[in-house]
Design an enzyme around this catalytic site. Structure first.
Site, short mmCIF file in Angstrom:
data_model
loop_
_atom_site.label_atom_id
_atom_site.label_comp_id
_atom_site.label_asym_id
_atom_site.label_seq_id
_atom_site.Cartn_x
_atom_site.Cartn_y
_atom_site.Cartn_z
N HIS A 68 0.83 -1.21 0.00
CA HIS A 68 0.00 0.00 0.00
C HIS A 68 0.86 1.25 0.00
O HIS A 68 1.85 1.32 0.71
CB HIS A 68 -0.88 0.07 1.26
CG HIS A 68 -1.90 -1.01 1.34
ND1 HIS A 68 -3.10 -0.93 0.68
CD2 HIS A 68 -1.90 -2.19 1.99
CE1 HIS A 68 -3.79 -2.03 0.94
NE2 HIS A 68 -3.09 -2.81 1.72
N PHE A 119 0.92 3.44 8.05
CA PHE A 119 -0.42 3.42 8.62
C PHE A 119 -1.36 2.77 7.61
O PHE A 119 -1.44 3.19 6.46
CB PHE A 119 -0.85 4.87 8.91
CG PHE A 119 -2.28 5.03 9.32
CD1 PHE A 119 -2.73 4.52 10.52
CD2 PHE A 119 -3.17 5.72 8.51
CE1 PHE A 119 -4.06 4.68 10.90
CE2 PHE A 119 -4.49 5.89 8.89
CZ PHE A 119 -4.94 5.38 10.09
N ALA A 123 -9.59 3.04 3.69
CA ALA A 123 -9.87 4.45 3.41
C ALA A 123 -11.12 4.68 2.57
O ALA A 123 -11.56 5.82 2.43
CB ALA A 123 -8.67 5.08 2.71
#
Length: 169
Positions: A68, A119, A123
């Site tokens: 990610h 993190f 989302a």
């Protein structure tokens, strides 16, 4: 049967693992899921995915996390092109102005210093302010609880991506 799932069920294991990998980012997850075929339907796919994910070790989770980009960025340590496209779509509501980007970048930096990884948050549908609030709240977690929370967020992301993948053809 879903046509994407039907086609995927008959691929060789290596091809099947490579195709499903962008949904999660963990090679162990992809290989294990591919080895469990044939999978009958969406519910069985999602259930198998969850069971595999929860049984993986921390290094496999980290590999998925590394696929990610940071919130507000477009690149990742290791990611497929499809994974990056999905990340961009998932973060689309969080598209932010320059001041918000700087605030998120600083918060991401503090998170990484504290926990040693980026993190991870599901989302989809969240604004940058919501994401920042979640990040700040999770800074209060101890390392073990935060790892479990990051893994749960990755599980949710994987579920969304599997559904997207099933709708892709």
């Amino acid at each position: 049967m879903n046509p994407v799932l039907a086609r995927w069920n008959v691929l060789d294991v290596e091809s099947a693992a490579r195709e499903i990998l962008p949904c999660c980012g963990s090679q162990a997850w992809a290989e294990t899921l591919a080895a469990r075929r044939p999978i009958a339907d969406e519910a069985a796919l999602l259930d198998s995915s969850n069971n595999i994910w929860l049984a993986l070790g921390e290094s496999d989770w980290q590999q998925a996390f590394d696929s990610h980009p940071r919130i507000g960025q477009l690149h990742a340590v290791q990611a497929t092109a499809q994974s990056l496209r999905w990340s961009s779509e998932e973060q689309s509501k969080a598209s932010v102005d320059e001041a918000a980007k700087l605030t998120l970048a600083e918060a991401n930096r503090r998170y990484e210093q504290r926990f040693g990884r980026i993190f991870i948050v599901c989302a989809t549908g969240k604004t940058s302010a919501e994401i920042l609030g979640i990040l700040e709240s999770r800074m209060n977690n101890d390392a073990a609880n935060e790892l479990r929370e990051a893994a749960e967020q990755q599980r949710q992301i994987t579920q969304l991506r599997l559904r997207r993948w099933l709708e892709s053809n």
